[in-house]
Structures are given as C-alpha cells and as structure tokens.
Design a protein around this motif. Structure first.
Motif, short mmCIF file in Angstrom:
data_model
loop_
_atom_site.label_atom_id
_atom_site.label_comp_id
_atom_site.label_asym_id
_atom_site.label_seq_id
_atom_site.Cartn_x
_atom_site.Cartn_y
_atom_site.Cartn_z
N VAL A 1 4.00 12.29 6.24
CA VAL A 1 2.71 11.86 6.77
C VAL A 1 1.76 11.72 5.59
O VAL A 1 1.58 12.64 4.80
CB VAL A 1 2.13 12.89 7.76
N LYS A 2 1.16 10.54 5.46
CA LYS A 2 0.22 10.32 4.36
C LYS A 2 -0.86 9.35 4.78
O LYS A 2 -0.74 8.65 5.80
CB LYS A 2 0.97 9.80 3.13
N CYS A 3 -1.93 9.30 4.02
CA CYS A 3 -3.02 8.37 4.32
C CYS A 3 -2.72 6.99 3.76
O CYS A 3 -2.10 6.86 2.70
CB CYS A 3 -4.33 8.89 3.75
N MET B 1 1.79 6.42 8.18
CA MET B 1 0.57 6.25 7.41
C MET B 1 -0.64 6.24 8.34
O MET B 1 -0.61 5.58 9.38
CB MET B 1 0.62 4.95 6.62
N LEU B 2 -1.68 6.96 7.96
CA LEU B 2 -2.88 7.06 8.77
C LEU B 2 -4.01 6.26 8.13
O LEU B 2 -4.33 6.45 6.95
CB LEU B 2 -3.31 8.52 8.92
N GLY C 1 -8.25 12.97 4.41
CA GLY C 1 -7.18 13.19 3.44
C GLY C 1 -6.28 14.36 3.79
O GLY C 1 -5.80 14.48 4.92
N THR C 2 -6.06 15.24 2.83
CA THR C 2 -5.11 16.35 3.03
C THR C 2 -5.60 17.36 4.06
O THR C 2 -4.79 18.12 4.59
CB THR C 2 -4.83 17.07 1.70
N GLY D 1 0.79 -1.22 0.00
CA GLY D 1 0.00 0.00 0.00
C GLY D 1 0.82 1.27 0.00
O GLY D 1 1.83 1.39 -0.72
N ALA D 2 0.43 2.21 0.85
CA ALA D 2 1.05 3.54 0.88
C ALA D 2 2.51 3.51 1.28
O ALA D 2 3.26 4.46 1.02
CB ALA D 2 0.27 4.45 1.82
#
Length: 310
Positions: A291-293, A256-257, A265-266, A121-122
């Motif tokens: 930091v990203k989803c 990752m969140l 999101g942002t 994934g991310a």
C-alpha cells in the motif's frame, strides 16, 4: 520520437499535456471547462494551444487521449452520461477525431488516473495495480498485466460503490453501506465534526470550528488527542476493509492511494499496511500487496489519457 496528447476534462478545468512514450512532458496547460455540447470546442482550443506552444503540427502526434467523469463507451468514444458536464450520449471521440485527424481515445477519468500512475507514477515498477482515489467520492481503476481493465462495454470499475457495511448509511447511488459513504474525504470530515461536537474538550474543538474542520483535522491531532485518534482509527479501519476486499479479489502487487486524503502519507499507509498484512487471504509470504501513495497528483489523468494511445 512519438508524441501523445492527453486531456483531462473536469467540471472546472481541462488540463492538457503533450508527452513522449516515457511520460516526459513537452508542454502542459489548462483552460476553464465548459459544460454541455460546447465542450468539444473548449477541448479543441486547449489542444491548439498545446500544439502551437510545442511548435508542432497535429501530424506529429501519434494520438490524443481524453478522459472525463461519468460513464464512457471507450470503444466508440461516446460519453454515455456525465452529469457534472451535462452530457448524455455525446460522441466526443468522433467529433475530436474529425477535427484533429489523428486517432482519439476516450475513457473515464478515474481509469485514466489509474493508467497514468501505473505507467509513469507510483505503479511504474509493477505489472498489476489498483488505484483508489479518496476525494469528494471514492473512485479508482485497475491495471492488470500492464493494461487497463475496463470491464464489459468499458464501463469501468466503480470501486466506491462496493458495499462494506450491508444496510449501512445511504449512498448517493441509492444503495446502503458503500465504500464511498465511509471513506471519502466528505465522510471523514463529517465524522470529524460529529466527534468535535460530542467532545468539546478535544484539541480539535479548541483549534477548529465546525466550519473550518476538514478531512485533515483528525490526522493532525491523532497523536495528542484521544477523540481525534478515535476518528482516524475509525476511518483507517473502514478504508482497510475496502482495500482488503480489492486485494483479495485482484491480488495486485500494489494498491495506490490518491486524492486529498492520501496527503496524510505514512500516517495513512503504515496502519493500513499493518491491517492488510494481517487480514489478507493466505497472508503475505507468497504474494504480498503493498500500500503506497500515488505520486503524480493532478497530472495523473492527463498522463493516463495520453497513455491510452501508446
């Protein structure tokens, strides 16, 4: 081509997948979950359906991974305690290995989701990552050097029970001021409802009732409603505190969140990144933390469970 089965056991459903080493799905499915010692039988039912639907036999599988909530001994595959599933000292791995005749590995569901996001994934372009779920509670997992970090006796990392406010609100774990108390979806919902009651002139109060307001409400109105913005800022500030602690301890390449709140999101990640960049120990010039989803949604657990055997 090697194939792997991943099974994500929840309190309501068991989700399953058969995948290759690249995370490409061959077949997926789910069935209602059963609590107690009948759980293994439900898992067997779903596993049989997946194998049959994929036109495979069990000998085609290189392994089966299973994840579930609670305290897991990954070495023995025993569920030490999973209150929601009504299991205690349950040899799940041993039972499934005997039934299926292939290697079986068991781990905590948050750890599996962290591994799934890290591999497919991310986080797939990073070797070191932290995954944080923002749902009913706060959980997560840590991947270091591409490998899941589970700690002593594979107990896992209880990210939600890191204290960010000593002596603060009481947590279900018995301590006060836990990360989970302030940053779960439940905490955000409660803060939103309290703010709405204090300011009945807010857009939130006009468009939602106490019963219908949820963790999305404050973010929905934060650009036009002063009270909503205060709630969103309150939440982001406390979430940032916990994430900076994790970043300073593990210095991952990415955090990752996941979970329901991450759907912002942002609106969520942009202000968090700004605070993290400002407060991260030593700054970001040498070793920045992104930091990203998360990207896999509710498939992360099953894919991570499958990856346990890869």
């Amino acid at each position: 081509m090697k194939l792997y089965m991943g099974l994500d056991v929840g309190g309501t459903f068991i989700k399953g997948i058969i995948t290759d080493e690249k995370g490409q799905s061959v077949i997926e499915g789910e069935i209602p979950s059963v609590c107690g010692e009948g759980l293994a039988e439900s898992i067997e039912t779903l596993a049989d359906r997946l194998v049959l639907g994929a036109n495979k036999v069990y000998s085609s599988l290189s392994g089966i991974g299973v994840c579930c909530p609670g305290l897991i001994d990954a070495q023995s595959g025993k569920v030490i305690f999973a209150g929601n599933l009504k299991l205690k000292n349950y040899p799940l791995g041993e039972i499934l290995k005997e039934k299926f005749g292939v290697p079986v590995k068991v781990c905590n569901d948050a750890n599996a989701a962290a591994l799934g996001e890290a591999k497919f994934g991310a986080g797939k372009n990073y070797s070191d990552s932290v995954f944080v779920t923002l749902g009913t509670g706060v959980g997560g997992g840590i991947v270091i050097g591409g490998k899941l970090f589970e700690g002593y006796k594979s107990a896992g990392a209880e990210i939600g029970h890191m204290v960010i406010d000593r002596g603060g609100h009481k947590c279900t774990c018995g301590r006060r001021g836990c990360f989970e108390v302030y940053c779960s979806a439940r905490a955000l919902t409660e803060k939103t409802k309290a703010a709405m009651e204090d300011d009945t002139s807010s857009d939130m109060w006009k468009n939602y009732s106490y019963e219908t307001a949820d963790a999305r409400t404050a973010f929905e109105y934060m650009d036009t409603d002063r009270t909503a913005k205060k709630v969103a800022d309150w939440y982001i500030d406390r979430l940032a505190c916990g994430l900076i602690n994790l970043a300073n301890i593990f210095r991952p390449q990415v955090i990752m969140l996941g979970g329901g709140v991450s759907a912002q999101g942002t609106r969520l990640t942009a202000p968090l990144q700004k605070i993290l960049n400002k407060e991260l120990f030593g700054g970001t010039a040498y070793a920045p933390v992104e930091v990203k989803c998360a990207s896999l949604g509710n498939r992360a657990g099953a894919l991570g469970a499958a990856a346990l055997c890869m």
